[in-house]
Design an enzyme around this catalytic site. Structure first.
Site, PDB file in Angstrom:
ATOM      1  N   GLY A  33      31.866  43.557  26.906  1.00 37.31           N
ATOM      2  CA  GLY A  33      32.229  42.291  26.273  1.00 37.31           C
ATOM      3  C   GLY A  33      33.639  41.869  26.656  1.00 37.31           C
ATOM      4  O   GLY A  33      34.220  42.415  27.594  1.00 37.31           O
ATOM      5  N   LEU A  35      34.357  38.920  27.808  1.00 37.64           N
ATOM      6  CA  LEU A  35      34.004  38.439  29.153  1.00 37.64           C
ATOM      7  C   LEU A  35      35.044  37.509  29.785  1.00 37.64           C
ATOM      8  O   LEU A  35      35.659  36.693  29.107  1.00 37.64           O
ATOM      9  CB  LEU A  35      32.639  37.732  29.100  1.00 37.64           C
ATOM     10  CG  LEU A  35      31.490  38.604  29.613  1.00 37.64           C
ATOM     11  CD1 LEU A  35      31.364  39.885  28.817  1.00 37.64           C
ATOM     12  CD2 LEU A  35      30.194  37.849  29.605  1.00 37.64           C
ATOM     13  N   GLY A  38      35.666  37.772  36.063  1.00 37.17           N
ATOM     14  CA  GLY A  38      35.236  38.958  36.819  1.00 37.17           C
ATOM     15  C   GLY A  38      33.813  39.345  36.434  1.00 37.17           C
ATOM     16  O   GLY A  38      32.953  39.562  37.287  1.00 37.17           O
ATOM     17  N   HIS A  39      33.547  39.392  35.132  1.00 34.80           N
ATOM     18  CA  HIS A  39      32.194  39.697  34.655  1.00 34.80           C
ATOM     19  C   HIS A  39      31.209  38.625  35.141  1.00 34.80           C
ATOM     20  O   HIS A  39      30.099  38.942  35.562  1.00 34.80           O
ATOM     21  CB  HIS A  39      32.144  39.713  33.124  1.00 34.80           C
ATOM     22  CG  HIS A  39      32.984  40.774  32.477  1.00 34.80           C
ATOM     23  ND1 HIS A  39      34.094  40.488  31.728  1.00 34.80           N
ATOM     24  CD2 HIS A  39      32.871  42.128  32.464  1.00 34.80           C
ATOM     25  CE1 HIS A  39      34.619  41.619  31.264  1.00 34.80           C
ATOM     26  NE2 HIS A  39      33.902  42.625  31.708  1.00 34.80           N
ATOM     27  N   GLN A  63      33.657  56.575  25.743  1.00 36.16           N
ATOM     28  CA  GLN A  63      34.549  56.498  26.895  1.00 36.16           C
ATOM     29  C   GLN A  63      35.993  56.150  26.522  1.00 36.16           C
ATOM     30  O   GLN A  63      36.833  55.949  27.393  1.00 36.16           O
ATOM     31  CB  GLN A  63      33.997  55.540  27.944  1.00 36.16           C
ATOM     32  CG  GLN A  63      34.015  54.070  27.570  1.00 36.16           C
ATOM     33  CD  GLN A  63      33.313  53.229  28.602  1.00 36.16           C
ATOM     34  OE1 GLN A  63      32.096  53.252  28.699  1.00 36.16           O
ATOM     35  NE2 GLN A  63      34.076  52.483  29.399  1.00 36.16           N
ATOM     36  N   GLU A 150      34.552  46.368  41.851  1.00 36.17           N
ATOM     37  CA  GLU A 150      35.472  47.253  42.584  1.00 36.17           C
ATOM     38  C   GLU A 150      36.797  47.407  41.849  1.00 36.17           C
ATOM     39  O   GLU A 150      37.586  48.282  42.168  1.00 36.17           O
ATOM     40  CB  GLU A 150      35.727  46.705  43.997  1.00 36.17           C
ATOM     41  CG  GLU A 150      34.531  46.890  44.903  1.00 36.17           C
ATOM     42  CD  GLU A 150      34.761  46.350  46.301  1.00 36.17           C
ATOM     43  OE1 GLU A 150      35.774  45.637  46.509  1.00 36.17           O
ATOM     44  OE2 GLU A 150      33.914  46.627  47.171  1.00 36.17           O
ATOM     45  N   SER A 187      41.011  41.406  33.495  1.00 34.78           N
ATOM     46  CA  SER A 187      40.593  42.538  32.670  1.00 34.78           C
ATOM     47  C   SER A 187      40.541  42.066  31.222  1.00 34.78           C
ATOM     48  O   SER A 187      41.371  41.247  30.804  1.00 34.78           O
ATOM     49  CB  SER A 187      41.623  43.665  32.800  1.00 34.78           C
ATOM     50  OG  SER A 187      41.461  44.582  31.746  1.00 34.78           O
ATOM     51  N   SER A 188      39.593  42.584  30.460  1.00 32.03           N
ATOM     52  CA  SER A 188      39.504  42.193  29.046  1.00 32.03           C
ATOM     53  C   SER A 188      40.790  42.557  28.317  1.00 32.03           C
ATOM     54  O   SER A 188      41.229  41.848  27.413  1.00 32.03           O
ATOM     55  CB  SER A 188      38.330  42.904  28.369  1.00 32.03           C
ATOM     56  OG  SER A 188      37.163  42.746  29.130  1.00 32.03           O
ATOM     57  N   ARG A 189      41.407  43.667  28.723  1.00 28.54           N
ATOM     58  CA  ARG A 189      42.630  44.121  28.043  1.00 28.54           C
ATOM     59  C   ARG A 189      43.827  43.201  28.313  1.00 28.54           C
ATOM     60  O   ARG A 189      44.825  43.282  27.594  1.00 28.54           O
ATOM     61  CB  ARG A 189      42.982  45.548  28.458  1.00 28.54           C
ATOM     62  CG  ARG A 189      42.022  46.581  27.869  1.00 28.54           C
ATOM     63  CD  ARG A 189      42.494  47.991  28.165  1.00 28.54           C
ATOM     64  NE  ARG A 189      41.625  49.010  27.595  1.00 28.54           N
ATOM     65  CZ  ARG A 189      40.548  49.502  28.203  1.00 28.54           C
ATOM     66  NH1 ARG A 189      40.203  49.087  29.400  1.00 28.54           N
ATOM     67  NH2 ARG A 189      39.806  50.430  27.615  1.00 28.54           N
TER      68      ARG A 189
END
Ligand code: AMP
Length: 280
Positions: A33, A35, A38-39, A63, A150, A187-189
């Protein structure tokens, strides 16, 4: 037609059986999620390769080696489903933690290649959690293809090993890293970066580009990495976890350029861990 939401394993299995019966191919796009483009690029790729696209959203507790990271992981189901629908996927699979890991759950999938280095050296157990959840998703969805970015190159490497070793009949499709205009890998972060840190964040990618340039200009790998790392860290904003050149199918640490080399980086910026890699 609006995208269908399936939340249980029985439901996704039934859908897989029905699609197989109708000779339809399925591509899975696993996500946690939060999103971003990239997703969405993975969903677009999935649509090119298969008749049917399943996007999974599951923030996999196995994880996360840091409880705070799990607690604050950015994810908004309603927004995510909207953008998945817009991108033209057929199904969103959103299992709960209980559905994926019922109380009696007692299996771990562990890949022993590609570990002890890069992210695994700093996030012990992370890739075991990834391998376990990805194996479950592959079996649940019965996909013919699965797309992975990647951006998470070590993850991609480990999943390719997993699929080969366990003879899972699925083809892994890699997709290039999608970046913001200023070069920051999406990135989601990134949503957690404070405004000032968001401005600084592209310095990581710029540093990596400079290392690449230096190496191609004849500076040896160790010197290029060390000098540029020092410069990046000199303001005290960034703390580098690793900055390494690894090459070939086994991602061997290199002092000289070989074939299929990539520069890998992880760095902390204001409490957010950024990772990136580029081809050399
Ligand atoms: P995540 O939701 O972070 O677990 O990522 C789900 C999938 O999206 C993984 O295959 C990632 O490698 C991929 N992904 C994440 N960020 C990017 C990006 N910037 N470009 C391309 N793929 C990405």
């Amino acid at each position: 037609m609006s995208v269908e939401i399936i939340r249980d394993v029985t439901g996704i299995r039934a859908r897989a059986t029905e699609l197989k019966k109708n000779n339809k191919t399925v591509c899975l796009v696993p996500t946690m999620g939060g999103l971003h483009a990239g997703h969405l690029s993975l969903i677009a790729k999935a649509r090119e390769v298969a008749d049917h696209v399943v996007v999974s959203i599951f923030v996999n507790p196995k994880q996360f080696n840091n409880p705070d990271d799990l607690k604050t992981y950015p994810s908004d189901e309603e927004d995510d489903v909207k953008s998945i629908e817009k991108e033209g996927a057929d199904v969103v699979f959103i299992p709960s933690v209980e559905e994926m890991y019922p109380q009696e759950f007692a299996t771990d999938v562990k890949v022993t290649a590609g570990i002890d280095i890069l992210c695994d050296a700093h996030r012990p157990g992370h890739f075991g959690g990834v391998a376990t959840v990805v194996t479950k998703l592959f079996l649940q969805v019965g996909a013919d293809y699965a797309c992975f970015g990647e951006k998470d190159y070590q993850q991609l490497f480990i999943i390719e090993r997993l699929v080969d070793d366990l003879n899972i009949p699925i083809k892994i499709i890699p997709a290039p890293t999608v970046r913001e205009k200023d070069g920051l890998a999406m990135s989601s972060r990134n949503a957690r970066l404070k405004k000032a840190d968001r401005k600084l964040a592209p310095k990581l990618h710029k540093t990596m580009q400079k290392i690449k340039e230096d190496i191609h200009n004849g500076v040896d790998i160790e010197t290029a990495c060390a000098a540029n790392q020092q410069k990046l860290e000199s303001t005290g904003d960034f703390k580098v976890e690793y900055l390494e050149v690894r090459c070939g199918k086994k991602m061997v640490l290199m002092k000289e350029l070989g074939s299929e080399c990539r520069l890998f980086a992880a760095a902390w910026l204001g409490g957010v861990r950024l990772i990136d890699n580029i081809k050399l």
